[in-house]
Design an enzyme around this catalytic site. Structure first.
Site, short mmCIF file in Angstrom:
data_model
loop_
_atom_site.label_atom_id
_atom_site.label_comp_id
_atom_site.label_asym_id
_atom_site.label_seq_id
_atom_site.Cartn_x
_atom_site.Cartn_y
_atom_site.Cartn_z
N HIS A 80 114.70 1.16 -23.16
CA HIS A 80 115.35 1.90 -24.99
C HIS A 80 115.63 1.32 -26.12
O HIS A 80 116.71 1.70 -26.54
CB HIS A 80 116.38 2.97 -24.46
CG HIS A 80 116.55 4.59 -25.74
ND1 HIS A 80 116.77 4.20 -26.38
CD2 HIS A 80 116.19 5.54 -24.50
CE1 HIS A 80 117.35 5.73 -26.72
NE2 HIS A 80 116.54 6.36 -25.86
N HIS A 127 108.84 6.71 -21.56
CA HIS A 127 110.00 6.60 -23.37
C HIS A 127 111.08 5.16 -22.80
O HIS A 127 111.78 4.97 -24.27
CB HIS A 127 111.39 7.42 -23.26
CG HIS A 127 112.33 7.70 -23.68
ND1 HIS A 127 111.86 8.13 -25.05
CD2 HIS A 127 113.35 7.64 -23.50
CE1 HIS A 127 113.00 8.23 -25.78
NE2 HIS A 127 113.81 8.10 -25.20
N HIS A 181 118.53 15.95 -23.67
CA HIS A 181 118.65 14.68 -23.56
C HIS A 181 118.89 15.39 -21.65
O HIS A 181 120.33 16.04 -21.57
CB HIS A 181 120.03 13.59 -23.78
CG HIS A 181 118.92 13.24 -24.94
ND1 HIS A 181 118.65 14.59 -26.18
CD2 HIS A 181 118.17 11.56 -25.28
CE1 HIS A 181 118.50 13.46 -26.77
NE2 HIS A 181 117.87 12.20 -26.39
N ASP A 221 115.08 13.60 -22.37
CA ASP A 221 114.98 11.97 -22.83
C ASP A 221 115.36 11.61 -21.74
O ASP A 221 116.70 11.99 -21.66
CB ASP A 221 114.94 12.30 -23.67
CG ASP A 221 113.17 12.44 -25.16
OD1 ASP A 221 112.69 12.86 -23.94
OD2 ASP A 221 113.74 11.95 -25.98
N ASP A 222 115.34 10.07 -21.54
CA ASP A 222 116.87 9.25 -21.27
C ASP A 222 116.72 9.30 -19.18
O ASP A 222 117.27 8.44 -19.07
CB ASP A 222 117.79 9.24 -21.85
CG ASP A 222 118.07 8.84 -23.40
OD1 ASP A 222 116.49 8.64 -23.89
OD2 ASP A 222 118.87 8.86 -23.61
ZN ZN Z 1 115.93 7.97 -25.60
#
Ligand code: ZN
Length: 257
Positions: free
Chosen positions: A93, A89, A180, A38-39
């Site tokens: 955020h 995603h 991540h 993620d991210d």
């Molecule tokens: Zn995230």
């Protein structure tokens, strides 16, 4: 108010999980699992991650943040060309239960543009935060919501050995594992370094070699029956407000929202 919540909850129990459930893992007898990151994309760590995955001939799924993808389109392309799946995603955020429906839709659509033409209709809510309405909206926009059954807790400063053990002691057929490759927001600067996560992943892939095959989320779903859960969660506002990030001052939430 509490009786209303109870009524809604009761009603929820009779709505098929297929309609409002969130995929957490896949039921399969095959020794397959999915690594998710993620991210990102991150200009430093995503290319290093691609090297580790290539070394172990492993495919993964990247849930990218639109704002980061827009800044690093070359890395988005590199991830896709390497055969990994790319999911949505959000744009920058936020915690979805704490913003308006209109803003949630804008968030998903803006990310969708930033990861085009490589993005698939897979959505992972930031912080894993979701309410019933945000879950339904994702469906209305044509997305499957993908959470996880296992995390490496790599957003704190655990060492590589500890993170590797977190995963190895719990991995099962059909697990969806959260990592991540970047931290869009963090509480402490020292958590930003993805080096320990990359080492943990390298050790993990070496240790389970031959026992598990890691595949993308669409491939995992095709090999079994997706398992769904009622996933309703909002992170504490004080925790969310106590964050910094590389993309400027993060959003601050007020109790009134
Ligand atoms: Zn995230």
């Amino acid at each position: 108010m509490h009786s209303l919540i109870r009524k809604v909850y009761k009603a929820l129990r009779v709505v098929p999980l297929f309609a409002v459930g969130t995929i957490t893992n896949v039921s399969t007898s095959n020794p397959v699992a999915a690594l998710t990151f993620d991210d990102g994309p991150d200009p430093v760590f995503t290319p290093l991650l691609l090297d580790v995955l290539k070394k172990h001939r492993t495919k993964a799924t990247f849930f990218m943040v639109g704002k980061a993808a827009e800044r690093h389109p070359d890395i988005v392309k590199e991830v896709a060309v390497a055969g990994h799946a790319i999911g949505n995603h959000s744009w920058d955020h936020p915690s979805f239960p704490l913003i308006t429906g209109r803003e949630r839709r804008t968030q998903i659509e803006a990310c969708e543009k930033a990861i085009a033409p490589y993005g698939q209709r897979l959505f992972r809510p930031p912080y894993g935060d979701q309410n019933l309405l945000s879950r339904l909206e994702a469906s209305w926009l044509g997305y499957q919501v993908i959470m996880y059954s296992l995390t490496a807790v790599d957003w704190l400063d655990h060492d590589a050995e500890w993170m590797k053990n977190q995963v190895i002691s719990r991995i099962q057929n059909g697990s969806i594992i959260l990592f991540h490759d970047s931290l869009f927001q963090y509480r402490d600067n020292r958590y930003v370094d993805r080096g320990p996560m990359l080492n943990a992943l390298d050790m993990l892939l070496t240790e389970v070699s031959g026992r598990f095959i890691f595949v993308t989320i669409p491939e995992l779903i095709s090999q079994g029956r997706p398992q769904r859960a009622y996933w309703i969660k909002t992170t504490d506002i004080n925790i969310l407000n106590d964050r910094s990030g590389p993309y400027g001052e993060p959003r601050r939430y007020s109790k009134a929202q």
